[in-house]
Design an enzyme around this catalytic site. Structure first.
Site, PDB file in Angstrom:
ATOM      1  CD  GLU A  26      14.894  21.412   7.403  1.00 45.39           C
ATOM      2  OE1 GLU A  26      15.113  22.211   8.317  1.00 45.39           O
ATOM      3  OE2 GLU A  26      15.442  20.294   7.316  1.00 45.39           O
ATOM      4  CG  HIS A  92      11.215  19.123   7.605  1.00 39.48           C
ATOM      5  ND1 HIS A  92      11.059  18.657   8.888  1.00 39.48           N
ATOM      6  CD2 HIS A  92      12.556  19.267   7.434  1.00 39.48           C
ATOM      7  CE1 HIS A  92      12.232  18.529   9.481  1.00 39.48           C
ATOM      8  NE2 HIS A  92      13.152  18.877   8.606  1.00 39.48           N
ATOM      9  CG  ASN A 146      14.330  15.418   8.513  1.00 38.62           C
ATOM     10  OD1 ASN A 146      14.762  15.976   7.513  1.00 38.62           O
ATOM     11  ND2 ASN A 146      14.716  15.754   9.737  1.00 38.62           N
ATOM     12  CG  ASP A 147      14.920  15.068   2.679  1.00 42.72           C
ATOM     13  OD1 ASP A 147      14.101  15.754   2.021  1.00 42.72           O
ATOM     14  OD2 ASP A 147      16.126  14.987   2.377  1.00 42.72           O
TER      15      ASP A 147
END
Length: 210
Positions: A26, A92, A146-147
């Protein structure tokens, strides 16, 4: 939905499949010395929040790859601490903070563990090539992370790429709802610094840290 999208193939040079990672990758972060950290094993519970019981049996990991030895495979990094026993790891986005004086490497990893999203923090032992779990950070504003982009040993930016999960998340994307945001964690608490975006994904800082 990409019906009229044209994909142009592009290869920057010779490439090969790097063995060692089975469940996809990812995110990746490369240290100045050429050592890369790779998150692998994100599962569908990021979107379903664990509605499928098979997901609970799934385990991810953090891999390393040395660009100075491009013919070798990616290798799973052992983890010391209670993160696997307490939470499990379904990583992730990830990022690294490196101390400019000591060279200490600290890894921040988004971990999707139902029913919450958390940020796992590890210290990297460069001699033994292991990750030591430092702490787990949880906040009510971490709900679809997500990040992450590290700004210090205990602080970071983060993105929530949506608001809903499951079938509602599908409609959120199809209807182009601007329900994602960017937040900042200062070491004690999180706050939203940019709201009303459409599916904010990765986040990074420029080389001059702006």
């Amino acid at each position: 939905m990409g019906i009229f999208k044209t994909i142009h193939n592009h290869k920057p040079g010779p490439c090969r499949v790097v063995p060692g990672i089975v469940n996809g990758s990812e995110d990746i972060y490369v240290l100045p010395n050429g050592l890369a950290f790779i998150s692998s094993g994100i599962s569908l519970d990021h979107y379903t929040k664990g509605n499928d019981p098979r997901i609970r049996q799934f385990e991810g990991g953090i891999y390393r790859f040395d660009f100075n030895k491009p013919d070798e495979e990616a290798k799973l990094i052992p983890i010391e601490g209670d993160v696997l026993k307490n939470n499990g790891l379904r990583p992730h986005g990830l990022d690294v903070w490196q101390d400019g004086k000591t060279g200490k490497v600290r890894l921040f990893v988004v971990n999707h563990y139902p029913p919450v999203d958390v940020i796992e923090v590890f210290d990297f032992d460069q001699e033994r090539m292991v990750l030591k779990h430092y702490k787990t950070i949880q906040d009510k504003l971490f709900y679809s992370v997500n990040d992450v982009a590290a700004t210090g040993p205990d602080s970071f930016y983060f993105t929530n790429d949506g608001y809903h999960h499951g079938i509602k998340r599908v409609f959120e994307g199809l209807l182009m709802r601007a329900w994602s945001n960017i937040g900042y964690y200062d070491g004690k608490e999180a706050k939203i610094i940019m709201d009303r975006g459409h599916e904010f994904n990765g986040i990074n800082m420029s080389p001059d840290k702006k």
